[in-house]
Motif scaffolding. Structure first.
Motif, PDB file in Angstrom:
ATOM      1  N   ILE A  84       7.346  47.863  56.247  1.00 23.90           N
ATOM      2  CA  ILE A  84       8.448  47.721  55.298  1.00 23.90           C
ATOM      3  C   ILE A  84       8.047  48.475  54.035  1.00 23.90           C
ATOM      4  O   ILE A  84       6.918  48.350  53.563  1.00 23.90           O
ATOM      5  CB  ILE A  84       8.704  46.236  54.942  1.00 23.90           C
ATOM      6  CG1 ILE A  84       8.988  45.410  56.177  1.00 23.90           C
ATOM      7  CG2 ILE A  84       9.854  46.104  53.950  1.00 23.90           C
ATOM      8  CD1 ILE A  84       9.072  43.913  55.917  1.00 23.90           C
ATOM      9  N   ASP A  85       8.962  49.231  53.485  1.00 23.87           N
ATOM     10  CA  ASP A  85       8.710  49.952  52.244  1.00 23.87           C
ATOM     11  C   ASP A  85       8.268  48.971  51.160  1.00 23.87           C
ATOM     12  O   ASP A  85       8.856  47.890  51.014  1.00 23.87           O
ATOM     13  CB  ASP A  85      10.000  50.675  51.835  1.00 23.87           C
ATOM     14  CG  ASP A  85       9.837  51.427  50.543  1.00 23.87           C
ATOM     15  OD1 ASP A  85       9.154  52.461  50.549  1.00 23.87           O
ATOM     16  OD2 ASP A  85      10.384  50.957  49.533  1.00 23.87           O
TER      17      ASP A  85
ATOM     18  N   GLU B 140      10.886  47.592  48.862  1.00 25.96           N
ATOM     19  CA  GLU B 140      11.691  46.533  49.474  1.00 25.96           C
ATOM     20  C   GLU B 140      10.934  45.206  49.496  1.00 25.96           C
ATOM     21  O   GLU B 140      11.512  44.149  49.257  1.00 25.96           O
ATOM     22  CB  GLU B 140      12.107  46.928  50.890  1.00 25.96           C
ATOM     23  CG  GLU B 140      12.942  45.894  51.600  1.00 25.96           C
ATOM     24  CD  GLU B 140      14.261  45.574  50.910  1.00 25.96           C
ATOM     25  OE1 GLU B 140      14.780  44.461  51.119  1.00 25.96           O
ATOM     26  OE2 GLU B 140      14.790  46.418  50.152  1.00 25.96           O
TER      27      GLU B 140
ATOM     28  N   CYS C  14       8.768  44.279  47.306  1.00 26.10           N
ATOM     29  CA  CYS C  14       8.844  43.824  45.913  1.00 26.10           C
ATOM     30  C   CYS C  14      10.198  43.172  45.637  1.00 26.10           C
ATOM     31  O   CYS C  14      10.261  42.087  45.039  1.00 26.10           O
ATOM     32  CB  CYS C  14       8.605  44.999  44.978  1.00 26.10           C
ATOM     33  SG  CYS C  14       8.572  44.545  43.233  1.00 26.10           S
ATOM     34  N   ARG C  15      11.268  43.805  46.062  1.00 29.83           N
ATOM     35  CA  ARG C  15      12.611  43.227  45.855  1.00 29.83           C
ATOM     36  C   ARG C  15      12.721  41.842  46.482  1.00 29.83           C
ATOM     37  O   ARG C  15      13.245  40.910  45.869  1.00 29.83           O
ATOM     38  CB  ARG C  15      13.669  44.141  46.468  1.00 29.83           C
ATOM     39  CG  ARG C  15      13.988  45.337  45.648  1.00 29.83           C
ATOM     40  CD  ARG C  15      15.162  46.107  46.249  1.00 29.83           C
ATOM     41  NE  ARG C  15      15.300  47.358  45.563  1.00 29.83           N
ATOM     42  CZ  ARG C  15      15.168  48.553  46.123  1.00 29.83           C
ATOM     43  NH1 ARG C  15      14.921  48.669  47.417  1.00 29.83           N
ATOM     44  NH2 ARG C  15      15.307  49.651  45.411  1.00 29.83           N
ATOM     45  N   ARG C  16      12.246  41.739  47.713  1.00 31.22           N
ATOM     46  CA  ARG C  16      12.349  40.445  48.407  1.00 31.22           C
ATOM     47  C   ARG C  16      11.489  39.376  47.747  1.00 31.22           C
ATOM     48  O   ARG C  16      11.904  38.218  47.642  1.00 31.22           O
ATOM     49  CB  ARG C  16      11.952  40.611  49.874  1.00 31.22           C
ATOM     50  CG  ARG C  16      12.941  41.430  50.668  1.00 31.22           C
ATOM     51  CD  ARG C  16      12.530  41.495  52.104  1.00 31.22           C
ATOM     52  NE  ARG C  16      13.257  42.509  52.838  1.00 31.22           N
ATOM     53  CZ  ARG C  16      13.108  42.728  54.137  1.00 31.22           C
ATOM     54  NH1 ARG C  16      12.250  42.014  54.840  1.00 31.22           N
ATOM     55  NH2 ARG C  16      13.795  43.672  54.732  1.00 31.22           N
TER      56      ARG C  16
ATOM     57  N   LYS D  37      13.257  38.347  44.546  1.00 35.71           N
ATOM     58  CA  LYS D  37      14.442  37.540  44.844  1.00 35.71           C
ATOM     59  C   LYS D  37      14.043  36.121  45.220  1.00 35.71           C
ATOM     60  O   LYS D  37      14.627  35.148  44.753  1.00 35.71           O
ATOM     61  CB  LYS D  37      15.226  38.181  45.990  1.00 35.71           C
ATOM     62  CG  LYS D  37      16.501  37.450  46.310  1.00 35.71           C
ATOM     63  CD  LYS D  37      17.276  38.161  47.398  1.00 35.71           C
ATOM     64  CE  LYS D  37      18.551  37.413  47.693  1.00 35.71           C
ATOM     65  NZ  LYS D  37      19.321  38.074  48.759  1.00 35.71           N
TER      66      LYS D  37
END
Length: 81
Positions: free
Chosen positions: A65-66, A69, A71-73, A76
């Protein structure tokens, strides 16, 4: 980094997310020498399974996974608590 807001180094949990073993070992060793509790993983999927670390040292070029992404998850998940 404001460690007073997180507590003492021993209480601060650091997650190292790095697929290059040599880099990961160096980050883990340095963090532990500074007194932090450290967990290290090699993939984004594994990072997302770790319960709420205080600090994340994140490689952006992970094999599954990038890193952006991941970090975003993580952000969140943290903001939804």
């Amino acid at each position: 980094m404001n460690t007073q807001a997180m507590g003492t180094a021993e209480e601060t949990r650091v997650l190292v997310v790095e697929d290059d073993r040599g880099i990961a070992e160096s980050l883990v060793r340095g963090s532990r020498q500074a007194g932090y509790s450290v967990e290290d993983v090699r993939t984004g999927r594994a990072a997302l399974s770790v319960p709420s670390p205080d600090v994340v040292l994140l490689d952006l070029g992970l094999p599954d996974i990038d890193g952006v992404e991941v970090c975003r998850r993580l952000r969140k998940r943290r903001s939804s608590r």
